[in-house]
Design a protein around this motif. Structure first.
Motif: not given
Length: 127
Positions: A10, A12, A71-74, A76, A117, A120
């Motif tokens: 991922v 960021y 978006g509210r991508n994060r 996890h 960024n 969660e």
């Protein structure tokens, strides 16, 4: 394509690579994998490889406007005891904003890294 035995990556975008590395390695259990230049580093936790791209990195190029829908991508991260994690993070000086949200699958709270960024922290419901 990534094979099942490779990291899931991922990216960021961050304002300050050193601050991001410190946040993830100090507070969330990531390990520094590489930091070849001040513009980029990658940290790992389990099968997750988080690519931290600073303003001078090639990965920080502008996203085309049509792709830049907020978006509210994060990422996890699963934790065993959410309340204990929140207490630990607050004791280390981090601000943990908001309230815990509970649903049928478990409980969660959102943090932000130094660049904003989302991360969660999720405690699955006992079944």
């Amino acid at each position: 394509m990534t094979t099942p035995d490779e990291f899931a990556n991922v990216r960021y975008l961050v304002d300050d690579v050193a601050a991001a590395v410190h946040f993830y390695t100090t507070h969330l259990g990531f390990t520094l994998r590489s930091n070849p230049a001040p513009a980029f580093a990658d940290v790992v936790r389990g099968p997750l490889r988080l690519l931290l791209s600073g303003p001078a990195s090639s990965g920080a190029r502008a996203t085309p406007d049509e792709s830049a829908v907020p978006g509210r991508n994060r990422i996890h991260l699963i934790v065993g005891d959410l309340d204990a994690e929140i207490d630990r993070l607050r004791a280390s000086g981090l601000t943990v904003p908001g309230d815990v949200v509970a649903g049928p699958g478990g409980r969660q709270i959102l943090l932000t890294d130094p660049a904003g960024n989302l991360v969660e922290l999720f405690e699955p419901a006992a079944h």
